[in-house]
Write an enzyme that holds these catalytic residues in place. Sequence first.
Site, PDB file in Angstrom:
ATOM      1  N   ASN A 113       0.797  -1.242   0.000  1.00 49.20           N
ATOM      2  CA  ASN A 113       0.000   0.000   0.000  1.00 49.20           C
ATOM      3  C   ASN A 113       0.821   1.280   0.000  1.00 49.20           C
ATOM      4  OD1 ASN A 113       0.596  -0.685   2.713  1.00 49.20           O
ATOM      5  ND2 ASN A 113      -1.050   0.634   3.439  1.00 49.20           N
ATOM      6  N   GLY A 186       2.301  -5.530   7.523  1.00 47.58           N
ATOM      7  CA  GLY A 186       1.255  -6.174   6.718  1.00 47.58           C
ATOM      8  C   GLY A 186       0.053  -6.500   7.578  1.00 47.58           C
ATOM      9  N   GLU A 208       4.254  -4.573  12.323  1.00 42.39           N
ATOM     10  CA  GLU A 208       3.435  -3.384  12.046  1.00 42.39           C
ATOM     11  C   GLU A 208       2.179  -3.886  11.356  1.00 42.39           C
ATOM     12  OE1 GLU A 208       4.180  -0.190  12.833  1.00 42.39           O
ATOM     13  OE2 GLU A 208       6.108  -0.693  13.737  1.00 42.39           O
ATOM     14  N   CYS A 242      -2.999   2.182   6.405  1.00 39.74           N
ATOM     15  CA  CYS A 242      -3.263   1.427   7.634  1.00 39.74           C
ATOM     16  C   CYS A 242      -3.791   2.314   8.760  1.00 39.74           C
ATOM     17  CB  CYS A 242      -2.009   0.700   8.084  1.00 39.74           C
ATOM     18  SG  CYS A 242      -0.611   1.820   8.265  1.00 39.74           S
ATOM     19  N   GLU A 332     -10.981  -4.522   9.084  1.00 45.25           N
ATOM     20  CA  GLU A 332     -10.455  -3.309   8.458  1.00 45.25           C
ATOM     21  C   GLU A 332     -10.994  -3.171   7.032  1.00 45.25           C
ATOM     22  OE1 GLU A 332      -6.420  -4.001   7.296  1.00 45.25           O
ATOM     23  OE2 GLU A 332      -5.830  -1.904   7.610  1.00 45.25           O
TER      24      GLU A 332
HETATM   25  P1  NAD Z   1      -0.110  -9.018   3.717  1.00 45.21           P
HETATM   26  O1  NAD Z   1       0.000  -9.357   5.142  1.00 45.21           O
HETATM   27  O2  NAD Z   1      -0.986  -9.820   2.843  1.00 45.21           O
HETATM   28  O3  NAD Z   1       1.351  -9.083   3.022  1.00 45.21           O
HETATM   29  C1  NAD Z   1       2.471  -8.411   3.537  1.00 45.21           C
HETATM   30  C2  NAD Z   1       3.738  -9.118   3.085  1.00 45.21           C
HETATM   31  O4  NAD Z   1       3.733 -10.450   3.576  1.00 45.21           O
HETATM   32  C3  NAD Z   1       3.901  -9.226   1.579  1.00 45.21           C
HETATM   33  O5  NAD Z   1       5.255  -8.976   1.254  1.00 45.21           O
HETATM   34  C4  NAD Z   1       3.507 -10.652   1.272  1.00 45.21           C
HETATM   35  O6  NAD Z   1       4.176 -11.185   0.150  1.00 45.21           O
HETATM   36  C5  NAD Z   1       3.911 -11.369   2.525  1.00 45.21           C
HETATM   37  N1  NAD Z   1       3.060 -12.543   2.783  1.00 45.21           N
HETATM   38  C6  NAD Z   1       1.747 -12.699   2.466  1.00 45.21           C
HETATM   39  N2  NAD Z   1       1.271 -13.896   2.905  1.00 45.21           N
HETATM   40  C7  NAD Z   1       2.327 -14.497   3.508  1.00 45.21           C
HETATM   41  C8  NAD Z   1       2.476 -15.761   4.155  1.00 45.21           C
HETATM   42  N3  NAD Z   1       1.479 -16.633   4.237  1.00 45.21           N
HETATM   43  N4  NAD Z   1       3.695 -16.066   4.671  1.00 45.21           N
HETATM   44  C9  NAD Z   1       4.717 -15.190   4.595  1.00 45.21           C
HETATM   45  N5  NAD Z   1       4.630 -14.000   3.981  1.00 45.21           N
HETATM   46  C10 NAD Z   1       3.450 -13.658   3.440  1.00 45.21           C
HETATM   47  O7  NAD Z   1      -0.476  -7.475   3.669  1.00 45.21           O
HETATM   48  P2  NAD Z   1      -0.804  -6.570   2.402  1.00 45.21           P
HETATM   49  O8  NAD Z   1      -2.099  -6.997   1.835  1.00 45.21           O
HETATM   50  O9  NAD Z   1       0.382  -6.517   1.497  1.00 45.21           O
HETATM   51  O10 NAD Z   1      -0.945  -5.131   3.084  1.00 45.21           O
HETATM   52  C11 NAD Z   1      -2.106  -4.636   3.614  1.00 45.21           C
HETATM   53  C12 NAD Z   1      -2.159  -4.833   5.109  1.00 45.21           C
HETATM   54  O11 NAD Z   1      -1.022  -4.285   5.738  1.00 45.21           O
HETATM   55  C13 NAD Z   1      -3.357  -4.122   5.744  1.00 45.21           C
HETATM   56  O12 NAD Z   1      -3.955  -4.974   6.672  1.00 45.21           O
HETATM   57  C14 NAD Z   1      -2.726  -2.908   6.424  1.00 45.21           C
HETATM   58  O13 NAD Z   1      -3.445  -2.416   7.525  1.00 45.21           O
HETATM   59  C15 NAD Z   1      -1.408  -3.443   6.818  1.00 45.21           C
HETATM   60  N6  NAD Z   1      -0.456  -2.338   6.925  1.00 45.21           N
HETATM   61  C16 NAD Z   1       0.018  -2.013   8.157  1.00 45.21           C
HETATM   62  C17 NAD Z   1       0.893  -0.940   8.260  1.00 45.21           C
HETATM   63  C18 NAD Z   1       1.459  -0.508   9.576  1.00 45.21           C
HETATM   64  O14 NAD Z   1       2.359   0.325   9.581  1.00 45.21           O
HETATM   65  N7  NAD Z   1       0.992  -1.012  10.697  1.00 45.21           N
HETATM   66  C19 NAD Z   1       1.261  -0.231   7.119  1.00 45.21           C
HETATM   67  C20 NAD Z   1       0.732  -0.610   5.913  1.00 45.21           C
HETATM   68  C21 NAD Z   1      -0.116  -1.675   5.818  1.00 45.21           C
END
Ligand code: NAD
Length: 456
Positions: A113, A186, A208, A242, A332
């Site tokens: 994002n 994530g 995070e 987020c 969310e």
């Molecule tokens: P996600 O958790 O699906 O993916 C994040 C990362 O993890 C990616 O690089 C992905 O390839 C990897 N990943 C996905 N599934 C995995 C698995 N089973 N095993 C290991 N790695 C895996 O998140 P997203 O969809 O990319 O991002 C959106 C989410 O992130 C939202 O929920 C948002 O709130 C959160 N977010 C949090 C912050 C923060 O600072 N707290 C900032 C931005 C986004």
Amino acid sequence: MVKQLVAAQNDFFATQKTKDIGYRKQHLKKLQQEILDQEDAICDALYADFKKPRFESLATETQLVLAELKHAIKNVKNWSEPNGVGSSLSNFPSKDWIQPEPYGKILIISPWNYPFMLAMTPLVGAITAGNTAMIKPSEFSSHTSKIMAQIIRKVFPPEYVTVVEGGVEASTQLLEEKWEYIFFTGSTRVGKIVYEKAAKHLTPVTLELSGKNPCIVDETASLSLAAKRIAWGKFINAGQTCIAPDYILVHKSVKDRLVNRLQQSITGFYGQTMEDSKDFARIATSKHYQELKGMLEGQTLLFGGSFTDDDQYIAPTLVDEPALDSPIMEGEIFGPILPIISYEEESELHDYIAKYPNPLAFYVFSNDKKFQKRLMSQYSFGGGTINDVVVHISNTNLPFGGVGQSGIGGYHGKFTFDLFSHHKSITKRGTWLDVPLRYAPYNISLKWVKKIKHLF
Ligand code: NAD
């Protein structure tokens, strides 16, 4: 390939080269220059990924990273120095200090994002603190991942910093390795997987994660300003932030006026035909686009609600009083959809807020100082803003992170340096005096042991 890279980073860290402040500084400066040189290309990549407007790419991605770099370059020497502390009387004579020391290899896993900022900001801290790093960016922002990989290749040898592109498989493979620190941004769902993998090696983590962020507007709030600020923070990056306000809880007596002003703000920002606006991004993944469309089904709309499948556009949308068991209020939202829920008595707020514990962000719009204070102290959340949204993230003097469900650990500025440093405690004893009380045979009376307290 992953195993070789990990081994190379292990060997490189063992050379102690990354502990040299000059070496760290030199690479931070090179990274700064390369980002400046590639700023247009980075913005183009972000546009290719999800039509991120250029202004937003500069303001929320490259410039934030450049600000972190500037701060780190200025302070790396000072932060890395041993920090003297008071000595314990029982150790007299001694000198005591805390010595920040890099952990070693850091794994950074980032989302799509804010794909540039959320990978590079932790990297800046990892390098400043003297570590090596491997970045696994998201597969859903592949253009940005590519340009990041190019930049990193140009600035760092792979044994120092590398980008590993790929999806879940690459991530899983990386998580099998032993890291000295894992920094994950994530979803909460994947955060739990990362935590489990890290536990196997006792690896410390920063997680995070996400949350459902409430935004409370009471009857004393400055409504026009509140509407403008909420609309900005909700619809920037098309709601894929987020810390965007997830839903509004508004006092019933001002609900209509707030809705009216939100509508005015949205059309003021994006015009009457919002899909033509150059300043509004698209939904980055088709899966999430479908989920967001699904959330609108059966809802009463106050504004917006249109979408275009071709480019995954969803209009800024206001939803009226959704049922708490509807999909939109389950988790969310992470898109340009804003539910508006009214309350009459302050006591009603608790039912909503407590349903989604530990949000990542928390917002209150009110001119009643006691109300602001009550809400800010009553609930556990990552961070928050009074009378605005999102902006607490921009102050590097404030740690940014979640709590409980929304994460573990906070970073930005000096906090990132501290996060990626083990703080070694060191006592250096003098040799010209050695008080014998602590040694056996223990001839000192027990009454004196209790009195002296600090025998060692
Ligand atoms: P996600 O958790 O699906 O993916 C994040 C990362 O993890 C990616 O690089 C992905 O390839 C990897 N990943 C996905 N599934 C995995 C698995 N089973 N095993 C290991 N790695 C895996 O998140 P997203 O969809 O990319 O991002 C959106 C989410 O992130 C939202 O929920 C948002 O709130 C959160 N977010 C949090 C912050 C923060 O600072 N707290 C900032 C931005 C986004």
